[in-house]
Design a protein around this motif. Structure first.
Motif, PDB file in Angstrom:
ATOM      1  N   UNK A 194       1.023  -1.285   0.093  1.00  0.00           N
ATOM      2  CA  UNK A 194       0.028   0.036   0.010  1.00  0.00           C
ATOM      3  C   UNK A 194       0.816   1.063   0.071  1.00  0.00           C
ATOM      4  N   UNK A 195       0.194   2.168  -0.336  1.00  0.00           N
ATOM      5  CA  UNK A 195       1.014   3.521  -0.258  1.00  0.00           C
ATOM      6  C   UNK A 195       0.907   4.258   0.663  1.00  0.00           C
ATOM      7  N   UNK A 196       2.079   4.956   1.165  1.00  0.00           N
ATOM      8  CA  UNK A 196       1.764   5.447   2.360  1.00  0.00           C
ATOM      9  C   UNK A 196       0.957   6.555   2.314  1.00  0.00           C
ATOM     10  N   UNK A 197       0.341   6.865   3.565  1.00  0.00           N
ATOM     11  CA  UNK A 197      -0.514   7.917   3.534  1.00  0.00           C
ATOM     12  C   UNK A 197      -0.191   8.875   4.757  1.00  0.00           C
ATOM     13  N   UNK A 198      -1.473   9.692   4.920  1.00  0.00           N
ATOM     14  CA  UNK A 198      -1.141  10.607   5.969  1.00  0.00           C
ATOM     15  C   UNK A 198      -0.734   9.957   7.207  1.00  0.00           C
ATOM     16  N   UNK A 199      -1.413   8.982   7.741  1.00  0.00           N
ATOM     17  CA  UNK A 199      -0.998   8.315   9.004  1.00  0.00           C
ATOM     18  C   UNK A 199       0.281   8.213   9.069  1.00  0.00           C
ATOM     19  N   UNK A 200       1.304   7.885   7.978  1.00  0.00           N
ATOM     20  CA  UNK A 200       2.312   7.467   8.118  1.00  0.00           C
ATOM     21  C   UNK A 200       3.391   8.761   8.425  1.00  0.00           C
ATOM     22  N   UNK A 201       4.492   8.392   9.256  1.00  0.00           N
ATOM     23  CA  UNK A 201       5.201   9.582   9.781  1.00  0.00           C
ATOM     24  C   UNK A 201       6.627   9.246   8.927  1.00  0.00           C
ATOM     25  N   UNK A 202       6.719   8.633   7.779  1.00  0.00           N
ATOM     26  CA  UNK A 202       7.863   8.397   7.098  1.00  0.00           C
ATOM     27  C   UNK A 202       8.514   9.595   6.710  1.00  0.00           C
ATOM     28  N   UNK A 203       9.662   9.712   6.194  1.00  0.00           N
ATOM     29  CA  UNK A 203      10.632  10.802   5.833  1.00  0.00           C
ATOM     30  C   UNK A 203      11.016  10.342   4.569  1.00  0.00           C
ATOM     31  N   UNK A 204      10.990  11.598   3.575  1.00  0.00           N
ATOM     32  CA  UNK A 204      11.447  10.903   2.203  1.00  0.00           C
ATOM     33  C   UNK A 204      10.745   9.667   1.731  1.00  0.00           C
ATOM     34  N   UNK A 205       9.664   9.631   1.696  1.00  0.00           N
ATOM     35  CA  UNK A 205       8.770   8.619   1.441  1.00  0.00           C
ATOM     36  C   UNK A 205       8.657   8.559  -0.249  1.00  0.00           C
ATOM     37  N   UNK A 206       8.907   7.590  -0.802  1.00  0.00           N
ATOM     38  CA  UNK A 206       8.584   7.452  -2.132  1.00  0.00           C
ATOM     39  C   UNK A 206       7.461   6.435  -2.537  1.00  0.00           C
ATOM     40  N   UNK A 207       6.979   5.876  -1.355  1.00  0.00           N
ATOM     41  CA  UNK A 207       5.858   4.967  -1.705  1.00  0.00           C
ATOM     42  C   UNK A 207       4.654   5.604  -1.709  1.00  0.00           C
ATOM     43  N   UNK A 208       4.673   6.420  -2.833  1.00  0.00           N
ATOM     44  CA  UNK A 208       3.279   7.093  -3.157  1.00  0.00           C
ATOM     45  C   UNK A 208       2.963   7.140  -4.630  1.00  0.00           C
ATOM     46  N   UNK A 209       1.666   7.237  -4.774  1.00  0.00           N
ATOM     47  CA  UNK A 209       1.264   7.023  -6.074  1.00  0.00           C
ATOM     48  C   UNK A 209       2.086   7.864  -7.055  1.00  0.00           C
ATOM     49  N   UNK A 210       2.580   8.989  -6.399  1.00  0.00           N
ATOM     50  CA  UNK A 210       3.340   9.830  -7.475  1.00  0.00           C
ATOM     51  C   UNK A 210       4.394   9.198  -7.977  1.00  0.00           C
ATOM     52  N   UNK A 211       4.990   8.272  -7.103  1.00  0.00           N
ATOM     53  CA  UNK A 211       6.339   7.431  -7.414  1.00  0.00           C
ATOM     54  C   UNK A 211       5.974   6.167  -7.825  1.00  0.00           C
ATOM     55  N   UNK A 212       4.696   5.850  -8.329  1.00  0.00           N
ATOM     56  CA  UNK A 212       4.271   4.671  -8.735  1.00  0.00           C
ATOM     57  C   UNK A 212       5.505   3.857  -9.507  1.00  0.00           C
ATOM     58  N   UNK A 213       6.014   4.363 -10.400  1.00  0.00           N
ATOM     59  CA  UNK A 213       7.022   3.645 -11.082  1.00  0.00           C
ATOM     60  C   UNK A 213       8.145   3.196 -10.332  1.00  0.00           C
ATOM     61  N   UNK A 214       8.515   3.866  -9.551  1.00  0.00           N
ATOM     62  CA  UNK A 214       9.467   3.736  -8.568  1.00  0.00           C
ATOM     63  C   UNK A 214       9.275   2.476  -7.470  1.00  0.00           C
ATOM     64  N   UNK A 215       8.057   2.637  -7.111  1.00  0.00           N
ATOM     65  CA  UNK A 215       7.513   1.629  -6.130  1.00  0.00           C
ATOM     66  C   UNK A 215       7.381   0.409  -6.801  1.00  0.00           C
ATOM     67  N   UNK A 216       6.929   0.362  -7.907  1.00  0.00           N
ATOM     68  CA  UNK A 216       6.792  -0.760  -8.754  1.00  0.00           C
ATOM     69  C   UNK A 216       8.225  -1.513  -9.135  1.00  0.00           C
ATOM     70  N   UNK A 217       8.680  -0.632  -9.669  1.00  0.00           N
ATOM     71  CA  UNK A 217      10.118  -1.210  -9.815  1.00  0.00           C
ATOM     72  C   UNK A 217      11.022  -1.945  -8.645  1.00  0.00           C
ATOM     73  N   UNK A 218      10.748  -1.020  -7.625  1.00  0.00           N
ATOM     74  CA  UNK A 218      11.599  -1.498  -6.382  1.00  0.00           C
ATOM     75  C   UNK A 218      11.022  -2.729  -6.059  1.00  0.00           C
ATOM     76  N   UNK A 219       9.630  -2.832  -6.105  1.00  0.00           N
ATOM     77  CA  UNK A 219       8.783  -3.879  -5.703  1.00  0.00           C
ATOM     78  C   UNK A 219       9.677  -5.247  -6.396  1.00  0.00           C
ATOM     79  N   UNK A 220       9.612  -4.978  -7.579  1.00  0.00           N
ATOM     80  CA  UNK A 220       9.934  -6.070  -8.775  1.00  0.00           C
ATOM     81  C   UNK A 220      11.476  -6.415  -8.444  1.00  0.00           C
ATOM     82  N   UNK A 221      12.270  -5.495  -7.895  1.00  0.00           N
ATOM     83  CA  UNK A 221      13.505  -5.782  -7.514  1.00  0.00           C
ATOM     84  C   UNK A 221      13.409  -6.634  -6.128  1.00  0.00           C
ATOM     85  N   UNK A 222      12.744  -6.115  -5.456  1.00  0.00           N
ATOM     86  CA  UNK A 222      12.690  -7.076  -4.042  1.00  0.00           C
ATOM     87  C   UNK A 222      12.095  -8.366  -4.341  1.00  0.00           C
ATOM     88  N   UNK A 223      11.234  -8.650  -5.105  1.00  0.00           N
ATOM     89  CA  UNK A 223      10.585  -9.667  -5.581  1.00  0.00           C
ATOM     90  C   UNK A 223      11.540 -10.534  -6.430  1.00  0.00           C
TER      91      UNK A 223
END
Length: 865
Positions: A494-523
């Motif tokens: 899931x994407x990080x959202x308001x409740x998150x207190x993360x910093x420098x978060x890239x896990x957002x829809x805006x960075x979907x590609x990055x997220x997906x690519x990262x996810x793929x890498x991890x997978x």
DNA sequence: GAGTTTGAAACT
DNA sequence: CAGTTTCAAACTC
């Protein structure tokens, strides 16, 4: 136009002449209407049905209507709207009331109708091409399919037809209304930027509408059964969609309403799915229901579509029956529904496509991502599980981790209620599993929802519901940018959202590609990285499942923990956190997991084994039995586990969908008992099973589509062959699913080829392809027209639903199947439903899903025939 | 809320 | 594959 319609549609007249028609006439009390409206009947029927259930499920009928050529799309939509809007004049007509009566009368004859409908549908499909011209289409419809087919439905349709005829005149007006609706719809949806529903969605919606319409017709006729099936489907769809949808919403504003009504969320979503647009449209029709639901929504809809209000009368008559049932079914839910307002709006979006949700939500970027990024929700699951675990703990009797259906009372309650309905209806067994899945998944889903909507109220609910702050908690990553498994959000898909207190978060829809690519890498690195750490079977599912083979609910930790100091008594331990007992996979030290101590020591297992061998007297037969069961289960579990947990690296969404499935499929592993019996039993085969499991993993991971995996796994289990002679995954997939539920196995037999569809769906593997072709064949047979295999087997990548023709065909098939009413239909629905998402990959193509659903029925029919 | 503990994830 | 480091959650105070 009424009379003209007939006249316009010579074929219709022919149909009337046909023996069927005469027969229908005799059956239906309201003959005159029939004949008059016969031409429109199909459309009317379609509308009525659609209004009630169909359109809402997957897409907005409005869009559908607009769109295209497809059968009903242009013509139907026009009619529906026309009817709705135009009806103002027609209101006076008694037909509405008469329709209801007719409907009742028709129910008996429905089977015929369904059959006839199939033919008509075919015709309709052919005719549809004319598309835009409502009149011509109508004429065709009237003349063609409807007339012939719909005799029974005529009664119902007749009213609609009448309206239609009048409407035809007002077609243009209707079109306007349609546009209005669209606008309204868009407004309702709150599409940002005036985003228009994607064409695809519309197309889907159209198809679905058609399908739904058909199904809805059945619903009318076969209220109980159809509802069940429909519900099941919807549930499945909802589940799938909900996951994606919720996820999509994560970033999004998340409707407050939904949030506010946590319990309602699931149901609401379901309702939305089912009622969906219908509400918007139908809501007007059913003030009563509306009241229960939320006057606001309805009112809003009404306000928006005031022009169409007249329709209410017409629609009401027909739809009421349907709707009421739905309401009845959903009645309990509705109270929660206040939240649904948004949900309803959301539903269409979700169904349409991911876009809409995002659009609706503040974050535009979110929309796409959610679909794509449907989280697997590992952690979330765990959290949910933990909550459940608490419950489970309370119930020692249950296996270590009896899934807690209770986890989310709201959800479950809703789901259960739905499941109950299904059950009651009779076909429900499968539904139960679905429910279970939902439950198991439901927790997950909700978690996802929560997570997704982290900021949104739902999370709060969850929190409150679950009692676990965890559910609400979000990540607080600082260095990982929320792109590593450290991040719960990321891990949960899931994407990080308001409740998150993360910093420098890239896990957002805006960075979907990055997220997906990262996810793929991890997978890529670890195919199981995003796999649920703990899998559970829902108790309800098991309960519902009649299969003796099904072991009591069991949960399983796939990877196993490595705890050293926590003694598996703290959340540090994934097993504990997941509310699952430690397993042989665990490498923990001093395991004291309250959910089930790791047999850990092989010695322990051996001892038990010895005991079993030696102490036959004391434990004797009972233990042996247990062991046997456990063995089978364990074997199954392993295989299943492997199959289940593995999330296809490619598809996040699939994983979500899967979970529910495999929860069903997965053999329960009693944690505590497991430690004893299961492990023991395993001992001999454990190694073997492990090896197998590894192999299986590789196989599954590499080539098996998730769906297949799931399906296959169950099949394996049933085979109970420890060796796990695996049926080729693709083949088994379908068959397997039915197998899960004992009674349905028979059905599966009749439908050997069906699984292929899934195969294609999953990864588009070669195996799947062959199957897909096969699956297609049945449709072709039924429809009498060739159905491109490709269409049947939507690949994940395929964003769009199958071609309209296919959908129509499917719809026809569905109708036919329903009409025949194979006992197992519900089961099929379930099984297939969950898989639906796969078709669309990110977005399940409703049509595809429907096809799946219907196909089984077809197979059955074929088998029966 | 800050600090510590813990174990998984990531890295080498 | 094993060992180490990094990380964030879980936990404690």
């Amino acid at each position: 136009m009424d009379t003209p319609d007939r006249g316009a549609a010579p074929p219709a007249a022919r149909a009337e002449d046909s023996p069927l028609f005469s027969f229908i006439d005799s059956l239906s009390p309201i003959e005159p209407l029939k004949s008059a409206y016969s031409g429109n009947s199909l459309q009317a029927y379609h509308q009525s049905l659609n209004i009630t259930s169909v359109s809402s499920i997957f897409t907005s009928p409005h869009h559908n209507a607009q769109k295209e050529s497809k059968l009903s799309k242009s013509s139907f939509a026009d009619f529906s709207e026309n009817e709705l809007c135009v009806d103002g004049t027609d209101k006076d007509k008694p037909p509405s009331s008469s329709n209801e009566v007719r409907l009742l009368a028709c129910t008996s004859t429905i089977t015929r109708e369904s059959q006839t409908i199939t033919s008509s549908a075919n015709e309709g499909v052919v005719d549809l091409p004319q598309g835009p011209n409502d009149l011509p289409q109508r004429g065709r419809f009237f003349s063609g399919s409807p007339d012939h087919n719909t005799t029974p439905c005529h009664g119902v349709r007749s009213d609609l037809k009448q309206d239609k005829s009048r409407k035809l005149e007002a077609i243009q007006t209707a079109k306007n209304t349609l546009e209005k609706r669209k606008c309204l719809f868009s407004t309702d949806m709150q599409l940002p930027d005036g985003c228009q529903p994607a064409n695809d969605n519309e197309v889907l919606g159209c198809e679905w509408d058609e399908l739904v319409s058909v199904t809805s017709g059945e619903l009318l006729a076969f209220d109980s059964s159809m509802h069940q099936d429909h519900r099941g489907i919807q549930l499945a769809v909802n589940n799938a969609e909900s996951c994606g949808y919720l996820l999509s919403r994560l970033a999004g504003d998340g409707d407050i309403a939904d949030r506010t009504h946590p319990s309602a969320s699931s149901q609401a979503y379901y309702q939305d799915m089912v009622m969906g647009e219908d509400k918007a449209e139908n809501a007007q029709v059913f003030p009563e229901d509306i009241k229960t639901i939320s006057g606001e929504e309805i009112q809003d809809n009404l306000n928006e579509e005031n022009a169409c209000n007249p329709l209410d009368c017409k629609v009401e008559t027909q739809q009421r029956g349907v709707r009421r049932r739905c309401l009845v079914f959903e009645a309990s839910r509705y109270p929660h529904k206040t939240a649904q307002k948004e949900s309803v709006a959301n539903l269409p979006f979700s169904t349409r496509k991911g876009k809409s949700p995002a659009q609706s939500h503040t974050n535009p970027a979110k929309t796409p991502s959610p679909h794509v990024f449907r989280g697997i929700g590992l952690h979330l699951n765990a959290l949910a599980l933990t909550a459940n675990d608490k419950i489970a703990r309370q119930n020692p009797s249950t296996t270590a981790l009896v899934p807690s259906l209770k986890i989310e009372p709201d959800m479950h309650g809703n789901v259960l209620s739905a499941g109950d309905n299904f059950i009651h209806s009779g076909a429900g067994l499968l539904d139960l599993q679905m429910n279970n899945d939902d439950c198991s998944a439901g927790g997950f889903l909700e978690n996802d929802h929560i997570s997704s909507q982290s900021s949104s109220p739902p999370k709060k609910r969850r929190k409150s519901d679950n009692n676990d702050d965890d559910s609400c908690k979000r990540c607080s990553c600082k260095k990982s940018k929320c792109l590593k498994l450290y991040c719960e959000c990321f891990a949960a898909g899931v994407y990080c959202s308001e409740p998150c207190s993360c910093q420098g978060c890239l896990n957002k829809p805006i960075h979907e590609e990055i997220v997906l690519s990262t996810r793929k890498q991890i997978e890529f690195r670890n195919p199981l990285a995003f796999a649920p750490k703990v899998i559970r079977l829902s108790d309800a599912a098991q309960e519902t499942q009649e299969d003796p083979n099904n072991t009591p609910a069991s949960a399983r930790h796939k990877r196993g923990c490595n705890c050293k100091k926590s003694s598996c008594l703290k959340k540090y331990c994934e097993c504990y956190q997941g509310g699952v007992g430690c397993s042989t996979n665990c490498r923990c030290e001093t395991c004291k997991n309250t959910f089930g101590i790791r047999d850990g020591a092989v010695s322990a297992e051996n001892e038990e084994m010895k005991q079993v061998g030696e102490q036959t007297e004391s434990c004797g037969k009972e233990k042996e039995n247990d062991l046997q069961n456990s063995n089978v289960q364990s074997e199954d579990h392993k295989l299943v586990e492997l199959a289940v947990p593995i999330t296809p690296p490619f598809d996040v969404s699939s994983s979500l969908l899967k979970q529910p499935n495999f929860s069903n499929a997965k053999p329960p592993r009693p944690t505590k008992p497991r430690s004893g019996s299961s492990s023991r039993s395993k001992a001999p085969e454990a190694v073997h099973s492990r090896k197998i499991s590894k192999v299986a993993e590789s196989v599954f991971d590499e080539k098996m589509p998730d769906i297949l995996k799931e399906a296959s796994s169950p099949g394996i289990v049933k085979t109970s062959s420890p060796n796990g002679k695996r049926v080729s995954p693709p083949h088994n997939a379908l068959s397997i699913s039915p197998n899960r539920k004992g009674g349905r196995k028979l059905i599966l037999k009749s439908i050997p080829s069906f699984p292929s569809l899934l195969g294609d769906m999953g990864s588009g593997s070669a195996a799947g392809n062959a199957d897909s072709t096969f699956s297609a064949s049945p449709l072709a047979l039924v429809l009498g027209r060739p159905v491109p295999a490709a269409s049947l087997s939507p690949k994940r990548s395929a964003p769009f639903p199958p071609p309209p023709t296919l959908s129509v065909a499917i719809a026809v098939v569905t109708v036919a199947a329903n009409s025949i009413r194979v006992p197992c239909s519900a089961g099929h629905m379930h099984k297939y439903i969950p898989e639906i998402p796969k078709f669309g990959g990110q977005q399940a193509s409703s049509s595809a899903a429907f096809a799946y659903i219907s196909l089984p029925l077809l197979f059955q029919l074929a088998g029966d025939g």
